[in-house]
Motif scaffolding. Structure first.
Motif, PDB file in Angstrom:
ATOM      1  N   SER A 210       0.836  -1.147  -0.135  1.00 18.87           N
ATOM      2  CA  SER A 210       0.126  -0.151   0.220  1.00 18.87           C
ATOM      3  C   SER A 210       0.950   1.174   0.086  1.00 18.87           C
ATOM      4  CB  SER A 210      -1.006  -0.107   1.234  1.00 18.87           C
ATOM      5  OG  SER A 210      -0.207   0.267   2.395  1.00 18.87           O
ATOM      6  N   PHE A 211       2.228   0.985   0.339  1.00 14.81           N
ATOM      7  CA  PHE A 211       3.207   2.302   0.298  1.00 14.81           C
ATOM      8  C   PHE A 211       3.978   2.305  -1.169  1.00 14.81           C
ATOM      9  CE2 PHE A 211       2.628   1.003   4.912  1.00 14.81           C
ATOM     10  CZ  PHE A 211       2.323   2.269   5.282  1.00 14.81           C
ATOM     11  N   SER A 212       3.636   1.380  -2.016  1.00 16.46           N
ATOM     12  CA  SER A 212       4.087   1.703  -3.265  1.00 16.46           C
ATOM     13  C   SER A 212       4.114   2.681  -4.195  1.00 16.46           C
ATOM     14  CB  SER A 212       3.848   0.247  -3.894  1.00 16.46           C
ATOM     15  OG  SER A 212       2.456   0.058  -4.446  1.00 16.46           O
ATOM     16  N   ALA A 213       2.845   3.332  -4.127  1.00 14.66           N
ATOM     17  CA  ALA A 213       2.469   4.562  -5.016  1.00 14.66           C
ATOM     18  C   ALA A 213       3.421   5.781  -4.492  1.00 14.66           C
ATOM     19  CB  ALA A 213       1.024   4.787  -5.235  1.00 14.66           C
ATOM     20  N   PRO A 214       3.074   6.062  -3.126  1.00 14.33           N
ATOM     21  CA  PRO A 214       4.110   7.043  -2.879  1.00 14.33           C
ATOM     22  C   PRO A 214       5.451   6.909  -2.805  1.00 14.33           C
ATOM     23  CG  PRO A 214       2.807   6.087  -0.959  1.00 14.33           C
ATOM     24  CD  PRO A 214       2.337   5.852  -2.290  1.00 14.33           C
TER      25      PRO A 214
ATOM     26  N   ASP B 159      18.338   2.172  -8.861  1.00 19.42           N
ATOM     27  CA  ASP B 159      18.082   3.380  -8.073  1.00 19.42           C
ATOM     28  C   ASP B 159      16.655   3.672  -7.660  1.00 19.42           C
ATOM     29  OD1 ASP B 159      17.609   4.272 -10.785  1.00 19.42           O
ATOM     30  OD2 ASP B 159      18.495   6.092 -10.479  1.00 19.42           O
ATOM     31  N   LEU B 160      15.922   3.451  -8.686  1.00 15.84           N
ATOM     32  CA  LEU B 160      14.610   3.813  -8.344  1.00 15.84           C
ATOM     33  C   LEU B 160      13.741   2.881  -7.575  1.00 15.84           C
ATOM     34  CD1 LEU B 160      12.252   5.147 -11.359  1.00 15.84           C
ATOM     35  CD2 LEU B 160      11.319   4.105  -9.274  1.00 15.84           C
ATOM     36  N   VAL B 161      13.878   1.510  -7.916  1.00 18.65           N
ATOM     37  CA  VAL B 161      13.222   0.433  -7.252  1.00 18.65           C
ATOM     38  C   VAL B 161      13.879   0.258  -5.776  1.00 18.65           C
ATOM     39  CG1 VAL B 161      13.018  -2.001  -7.557  1.00 18.65           C
ATOM     40  CG2 VAL B 161      12.938  -0.783  -9.540  1.00 18.65           C
ATOM     41  N   ALA B 162      15.252   0.345  -5.703  1.00 18.19           N
ATOM     42  CA  ALA B 162      15.925   0.224  -4.424  1.00 18.19           C
ATOM     43  C   ALA B 162      15.301   1.202  -3.425  1.00 18.19           C
ATOM     44  CB  ALA B 162      17.448   0.053  -4.396  1.00 18.19           C
ATOM     45  N   ALA B 163      15.309   2.606  -4.052  1.00 17.11           N
ATOM     46  CA  ALA B 163      14.854   3.762  -3.109  1.00 17.11           C
ATOM     47  C   ALA B 163      13.393   3.258  -2.904  1.00 17.11           C
ATOM     48  CB  ALA B 163      14.973   4.910  -3.684  1.00 17.11           C
TER      49      ALA B 163
ATOM     50  N   TYR C  54       9.335  -0.011   3.060  1.00 14.70           N
ATOM     51  CA  TYR C  54       9.519  -1.102   4.297  1.00 14.70           C
ATOM     52  C   TYR C  54       9.501  -0.001   5.746  1.00 14.70           C
ATOM     53  CZ  TYR C  54      10.939  -4.605   7.178  1.00 14.70           C
ATOM     54  OH  TYR C  54      10.869  -5.681   8.022  1.00 14.70           O
ATOM     55  N   CYS C  55      10.339   0.915   5.090  1.00 16.58           N
ATOM     56  CA  CYS C  55      10.254   2.266   6.265  1.00 16.58           C
ATOM     57  C   CYS C  55       8.610   2.510   6.699  1.00 16.58           C
ATOM     58  CB  CYS C  55      10.940   3.257   6.151  1.00 16.58           C
ATOM     59  SG  CYS C  55      12.885   3.059   5.994  1.00 16.58           S
ATOM     60  N   GLY C  56       7.969   2.778   5.768  1.00 17.23           N
ATOM     61  CA  GLY C  56       6.390   3.191   5.796  1.00 17.23           C
ATOM     62  C   GLY C  56       5.766   2.139   6.671  1.00 17.23           C
TER      63      GLY C  56
END
Lengths: 105, 250
Positions: free
Chosen positions: A38-42, B213-217, B223-225
């Motif tokens: 659910s956090f993928s979009a932001p 870069d994009l995917v890793a970030a 995960y932090c969220g």
């Protein structure tokens, strides 16, 4: 040869988009995974726009007179206040044009 | 007055078009660049047009055109395309439970149209659920496809006559569109943490020229969220246990 390459590229871009929505793929998403996703979009969208603001020609630009940074700040304020995509774009683009013009005088 | 089915469909189609329109316009500089770069690098018109028609991926197109022009090996080109496209796995996963239920044609169609831009408009908890939301998604995604094609064709025709629009600061257009889409979705602390981590790491990884870069970030940020959310829930259940339940006021 180029035609074959383009065709194979199309196979790759389509597969990466389609793979995980294929119903027969044996992947079941639990509640934890769903929460994580659910956090993928932001996450992804932010990882696309923030580098445009701070990285130009491979260089970090943290200067306060970076027109991208100035305009992004106004756009973020407009987005938070109005939640309107169109208004945010207008505010962002106008402040970008103005700050670019003023800074190159 | 209730809308008829037809009117409701028309209204959703219109909303899909208008919601995607800013994104359709924001990618103009890239579309033109893709088309004109292909011609400048000696692609035939057919090859240049097949790129947006079947590959349909801005960053992959740009990088591949340069690689093909520099006679890179097929393996290199395909591997690079795969790396650049790998973020799509996340979109498919995030939308899996909704899209896997669709009839085959819808699934293939929307799967093909599942770009960054369509994903950005798929945040609603009921996106793709029910016929009206499918109409919305089809018009949003389909109009993006047509505009992308239009900008590419413009680039193919203009060839080298147009200056490189992406160096005129027009890349800000895509940034401001994503700002407009992301900022209003920051409704709680976990999402705020996600956005901040994604922003910092994406800049760091980009400066390190890290290919993923994009995917890793994005993955670390997600995960932090997620952890922030878990922590909040733990604290909440703790305080629920400690706090005595107050009697309701009469």
């Amino acid at each position: 040869m180029t035609l074959l390459t383009i065709f194979l590229m199309a196979v790759i871009t389509f597969s990466t988009r389609y793979l995980f929505i294929h119903p027969r793929l044996p992947v079941r998403l639990g509640a934890k995974m769903a929460k994580l996703l659910s956090f993928s979009a932001p996450a992804v969208l932010t990882a696309i726009w923030v580098p445009i603001i701070f990285v130009q020609k491979g260089q970090l630009n943290l200067a306060l007179n970076n027109p991208y940074l100035i305009a992004a700040t106004f756009a973020i304020l407009a987005a938070a206040k109005s939640k309107s995509v169109y208004l945010t774009m207008i505010v962002g683009l106008i402040s970008f044009v103005i700050s670019r013009y003023m800074l190159t005088l | 007055m209730a809308m008829t089915k037809q009117q409701a469909r028309w209204a959703m189609a219109k909303k899909g078009f208008l919601d995607m329109l800013p994104l359709n316009l924001a990618v103009l500089p890239w579309g033109i660049l893709c088309g004109s770069l292909a011609i400048q690098r000696d692609f035939s018109v057919l090859e240049a047009l097949l790129m947006p028609l079947i590959v349909f991926a801005g960053s992959a197109q740009l990088v591949a055109i340069e690689l093909i022009a520099n006679n890179a090996s097929l393996a290199t080109i395909l591997f690079t395309t795969f790396i650049i496209s790998s973020r799509h796995f996340l979109y498919g996963l995030a939308l899996r439970d909704k899209l896997k239920l669709l009839p085959t044609n819808w699934r293939y169609g929307l799967g093909f149209l599942l770009t960054d831009e369509l994903f950005a408009l798929s945040g609603h908890s009921k996106a793709f659920v029910g016929q009206l939301r499918l109409v919305y998604a089809l018009i949003a995604g389909g109009s993006f496809y047509l505009f992308w094609l239009l900008w590419n064709v413009t680039g193919v025709i203009a060839g080298s006559y147009l200056p490189d629009l992406t160096h005129l600061g027009l890349d800000f257009a895509i940034a401001v569109t994503f700002i407009a889409l992301v900022i209003p979705t920051i409704i709680n602390l976990p999402i705020l943490v996600t956005v901040i981590v994604a922003g910092v790491l994406s800049v760091l990884f980009k400066l390190m020229a890290f290919e993923l870069d994009l995917v890793a970030a994005a993955l670390v940020a997600m995960y932090c969220g997620y952890l922030t959310d878990r922590l909040q829930q733990k604290n909440r259940s703790k305080s629920d246990n400690i706090m005595p339940v107050l009697p309701e006021k009469p």
